[in-house]
Design a protein around this motif. Structure first.
Motif, PDB file in Angstrom:
ATOM      1  N   UNK A 469      -7.989  88.783 102.221  1.00 27.99           N
ATOM      2  CA  UNK A 469      -8.086  89.217 100.834  1.00 27.99           C
ATOM      3  C   UNK A 469      -7.045  90.307 100.607  1.00 27.99           C
ATOM      4  N   UNK A 470      -6.174  90.111  99.605  1.00 27.67           N
ATOM      5  CA  UNK A 470      -5.123  91.068  99.274  1.00 27.67           C
ATOM      6  C   UNK A 470      -5.396  91.601  97.876  1.00 27.67           C
ATOM      7  N   UNK A 471      -5.426  92.915  97.737  1.00 33.08           N
ATOM      8  CA  UNK A 471      -5.630  93.518  96.433  1.00 33.08           C
ATOM      9  C   UNK A 471      -4.513  94.492  96.131  1.00 33.08           C
ATOM     10  N   UNK A 472      -4.291  94.682  94.825  1.00 27.65           N
ATOM     11  CA  UNK A 472      -3.335  95.687  94.356  1.00 27.65           C
ATOM     12  C   UNK A 472      -4.085  96.706  93.512  1.00 27.65           C
ATOM     13  N   UNK A 473      -3.753  97.974  93.695  1.00 24.08           N
ATOM     14  CA  UNK A 473      -4.397  99.011  92.902  1.00 24.08           C
ATOM     15  C   UNK A 473      -4.031  98.857  91.427  1.00 24.08           C
ATOM     16  N   UNK A 474      -4.916  99.324  90.553  1.00 27.70           N
ATOM     17  CA  UNK A 474      -4.653  99.306  89.122  1.00 27.70           C
ATOM     18  C   UNK A 474      -5.657  98.518  88.331  1.00 27.70           C
ATOM     19  N   UNK A 475      -6.256  97.497  88.977  1.00 28.47           N
ATOM     20  CA  UNK A 475      -7.263  96.697  88.294  1.00 28.47           C
ATOM     21  C   UNK A 475      -8.084  95.964  89.347  1.00 28.47           C
ATOM     22  N   UNK A 476      -9.392  95.875  89.138  1.00 28.08           N
ATOM     23  CA  UNK A 476     -10.249  95.147  90.076  1.00 28.08           C
ATOM     24  C   UNK A 476      -9.969  93.659  90.050  1.00 28.08           C
ATOM     25  N   UNK A 477      -9.292  93.186  88.995  1.00 25.36           N
ATOM     26  CA  UNK A 477      -8.980  91.761  88.885  1.00 25.36           C
ATOM     27  C   UNK A 477      -7.743  91.380  89.692  1.00 25.36           C
ATOM     28  N   UNK A 478      -6.981  92.364  90.160  1.00 25.81           N
ATOM     29  CA  UNK A 478      -5.740  92.060  90.870  1.00 25.81           C
ATOM     30  C   UNK A 478      -6.043  91.817  92.350  1.00 25.81           C
ATOM     31  N   UNK A 479      -6.547  90.632  92.611  1.00 26.77           N
ATOM     32  CA  UNK A 479      -6.986  90.287  93.948  1.00 26.77           C
ATOM     33  C   UNK A 479      -6.711  88.816  94.208  1.00 26.77           C
ATOM     34  N   UNK A 480      -6.243  88.515  95.412  1.00 28.21           N
ATOM     35  CA  UNK A 480      -6.048  87.128  95.826  1.00 28.21           C
ATOM     36  C   UNK A 480      -6.721  86.930  97.173  1.00 28.21           C
ATOM     37  N   UNK A 481      -7.115  85.681  97.459  1.00 31.78           N
ATOM     38  CA  UNK A 481      -7.861  85.405  98.678  1.00 31.78           C
ATOM     39  C   UNK A 481      -7.471  84.051  99.231  1.00 31.78           C
ATOM     40  N   UNK A 482      -7.506  83.942 100.556  1.00 32.57           N
ATOM     41  CA  UNK A 482      -7.217  82.672 101.227  1.00 32.57           C
ATOM     42  C   UNK A 482      -8.137  82.536 102.434  1.00 32.57           C
ATOM     43  N   UNK A 483      -8.539  81.299 102.712  1.00 28.02           N
ATOM     44  CA  UNK A 483      -9.356  81.022 103.894  1.00 28.02           C
ATOM     45  C   UNK A 483      -8.507  80.600 105.090  1.00 28.02           C
ATOM     46  N   UNK A 484      -7.194  80.707 104.962  1.00 33.79           N
ATOM     47  CA  UNK A 484      -6.316  80.339 106.075  1.00 33.79           C
ATOM     48  C   UNK A 484      -6.588  81.254 107.276  1.00 33.79           C
ATOM     49  N   UNK A 485      -6.657  80.676 108.470  1.00 31.61           N
ATOM     50  CA  UNK A 485      -6.939  81.471 109.656  1.00 31.61           C
ATOM     51  C   UNK A 485      -6.034  81.082 110.822  1.00 31.61           C
ATOM     52  N   UNK A 486      -4.852  80.610 110.522  1.00 33.51           N
ATOM     53  CA  UNK A 486      -3.931  80.173 111.581  1.00 33.51           C
ATOM     54  C   UNK A 486      -3.419  81.333 112.431  1.00 33.51           C
ATOM     55  N   UNK A 487      -3.243  82.503 111.828  1.00 31.62           N
ATOM     56  CA  UNK A 487      -2.616  83.623 112.541  1.00 31.62           C
ATOM     57  C   UNK A 487      -3.513  84.856 112.492  1.00 31.62           C
ATOM     58  N   UNK A 488      -3.850  85.332 113.672  1.00 32.49           N
ATOM     59  CA  UNK A 488      -4.662  86.547 113.744  1.00 32.49           C
ATOM     60  C   UNK A 488      -4.101  87.493 114.812  1.00 32.49           C
TER      61      UNK A 488
END
Length: 512
Positions: A469-488
């Protein structure tokens, strides 16, 4: 003959904050140890330094080859009995100002059993520790050491600030006798006559130390002739091959007890030298991935410029060290072979680092890696301080890499990973990229408000075994998410992902 100066290193090294070893690191606390100063100045230098929170990550095991033993007297046989074994290249020049007492003393305090010492002679015959035959790289004065008296040379200092931060102190050039008086009876010393004219004087000086043949190794370019005199005096010899000599290595190998070549040599070239049947020592080792590659190829000796990091002597930090004005052990640009040309600028006052050079650039946060937990959050603030790049151009954080091999967006890498980016248009995006390919695969994106010049934007990257989950400050709506788990993987980089020389700043980098 003298070694030809075919590979003059284009940067002076500097001091950085590292712990001497893990036990001292834990006992004294990361915030109380700033290396790159004299030991007596440690307390005063750390006043007002930031208190770093404990890292939530698990530390890697300390290398057994670098466990300090108070009062120990190391020999060549003991050094090479451990695989891999480490020699502090120029005193571990990624960590302290190269070829200074500061470097030698701190690398030895960190546990190094061996140091590498380059020697030049002044106009009046004083042997000094310095790699180049001129002072251009380390002091900015393009004058030959052979043309200066010792009194004149003392007016010049080793200036490491451009390589590892503005807080690195200027260091004096030491006399060789000063270094040998401190360590010739206790540690292994690889010694090289850089001018090629001091063989007799060096051997006479070396002979004066107790059990000298058990601790000194004569180092030289493989095609030079000084090895014969060194062997006559009973010393072990290390001959290193520049690229032009590798095809003829078998012709020279018989001269030496140990063989060497550059880290930039190909796998085939390294295997060729290993096959000659003598212990091989490679220089300069800066990254853990370098060490691991060399070990796979049969190299036993690491002429190491970054001992605290490469040998896993310090636990990963929880926060960046930009506020100290010194580069932390393990924080490195994507290439060390271009030196100053790609080194970001640390701003202690702003507690930030600026990536400003042309070309796609990445800065390894090795001081905070590897991230061993399967759940963690990386946070970082970024801004464009002077002007915005083109709307589609971007910067951000690359993460999930399995090791610290150089990783740059749009440049094929040996390991896969992710990058979370913010475009100048405001687009927040997450990409994955497989090893060996240039293009990434977009996993998620969202349009956010375009940043303004000078505006600090905070990115947060929350990683679990099943999601990102990647978020940017400034708004709670500025968030993206992925279920990819290839690289940890546990390594991450700060990235400027465009060619233009438009600077981008990063600060407040932390692992939560």
């Amino acid at each position: 003959m003298a070694e030809p100066n075919r590979f003059p290193r284009p940067w002076p090294h500097a001091s950085i904050p590292v712990a001497f070893d893990r036990r001292r690191f834990i006992a004294l606390g990361a915030s109380t140890l700033l290396v790159g100063t004299s030991a007596g100045a440690l307390a005063s230098c750390t006043q007002g330094s930031p208190t770093h929170s404990a890292s939530p990550t698990a530390s890697r095991p300390q290398d057994a080859a670098l466990t300090p033993r108070p009062g120990a007297r190391y020999t060549i046989d003991e050094l090479i009995s451990t695989t891999p074994f480490y020699i502090a290249h120029r005193g571990s020049g990624d960590n302290w100002p190269e070829h200074t007492m500061d470097a030698y003393s701190h690398s030895i305090a960190a546990g190094a059993k061996a140091i590498e010492v380059s020697v030049n002679a002044t106009k009046d015959g004083v042997l000094v520790c310095h790699h180049d035959t001129t002072m251009a790289h380390t002091s900015g004065e393009n004058v030959a050491i052979a043309d200066l008296t010792w009194a004149q040379l003392t007016k010049l200092k080793v200036d490491a600030r451009a390589w590892l931060g503005p807080a690195a102190r200027l260091q004096p050039i030491p006399k060789l006798k000063q270094v040998l008086a401190a360590y010739a009876n206790t540690h292994v010393i690889f010694i090289e006559d850089k001018q090629g004219t001091n063989t007799a004087a060096l051997l006479q000086l070396m002979d004066g130390y107790t059990d000298s043949t058990t601790r000194f190794v004569w180092k030289q370019w493989a095609a030079a002739g000084q090895y014969a005199a060194a062997r006559e005096h009973g010393y072990k010899t290390w001959g290193y091959f520049t690229p032009d000599l590798i095809p003829k290595a078998a012709d020279y190998a018989g001269r030496f007890d140990y063989l060497g070549l550059l880290h930039t040599s190909s796998d085939a070239e390294i295997s060729q030298i290993v096959a000659l049947g003598k212990p091989v020592i490679v220089w300069e080792v800066h990254y853990r991935s370098m060490r691991d590659r060399l070990r796979r190829l049969g190299v036993v000796g690491m002429m190491c410029s970054n001992i605290p990091y490469v040998a896993d002597l310090v636990a990963p930090a929880g926060r960046d060290a930009f506020g100290t004005g010194l580069r932390a052990a393990g924080d490195l640009p994507w290439t060390v072979d271009q030196g100053w040309d790609v080194q970001p600028v640390i701003d202690a006052t702003g507690r930030s680092v600026r990536i400003a050079h042309s070309g796609i650039q990445s800065y390894l946060m090795g001081s905070m890696s590897p991230l061993a937990h399967d759940r963690h959050t990386i946070t970082a603030r970024m801004r464009w301080p002077e002007t915005l790049p083109q709307p589609t151009e971007h910067a951000g954080v690359a993460f999930g890499q399995a090791d610290d091999q150089p990783y740059r967006v749009s440049v094929p890498a040996s390991v896969g990973g992710y990058h979370a980016i913010l475009r100048a248009s405001g687009a927040l995006e997450l990409y994955s990229r497989a090893a060996g390919v240039a293009a990434g695969t977009r996993l998620a994106s969202i349009a956010t408000e375009a940043p303004t010049v000078g505006e600090w934007v905070e990115l947060s990257i929350r990683i679990t075994p099943d999601s990102i989950v990647v978020t940017r400050s400034g708004s709670s709506a500025w968030k993206i998410e992925s279920s990819d788990h290839d690289y940890r993987g546990g390594y991450f980089w700060l990235c400027k992902n465009y060619d233009a020389p438009v600077p981008v700043d990063f600060s407040s980098v932390a692992v939560l």
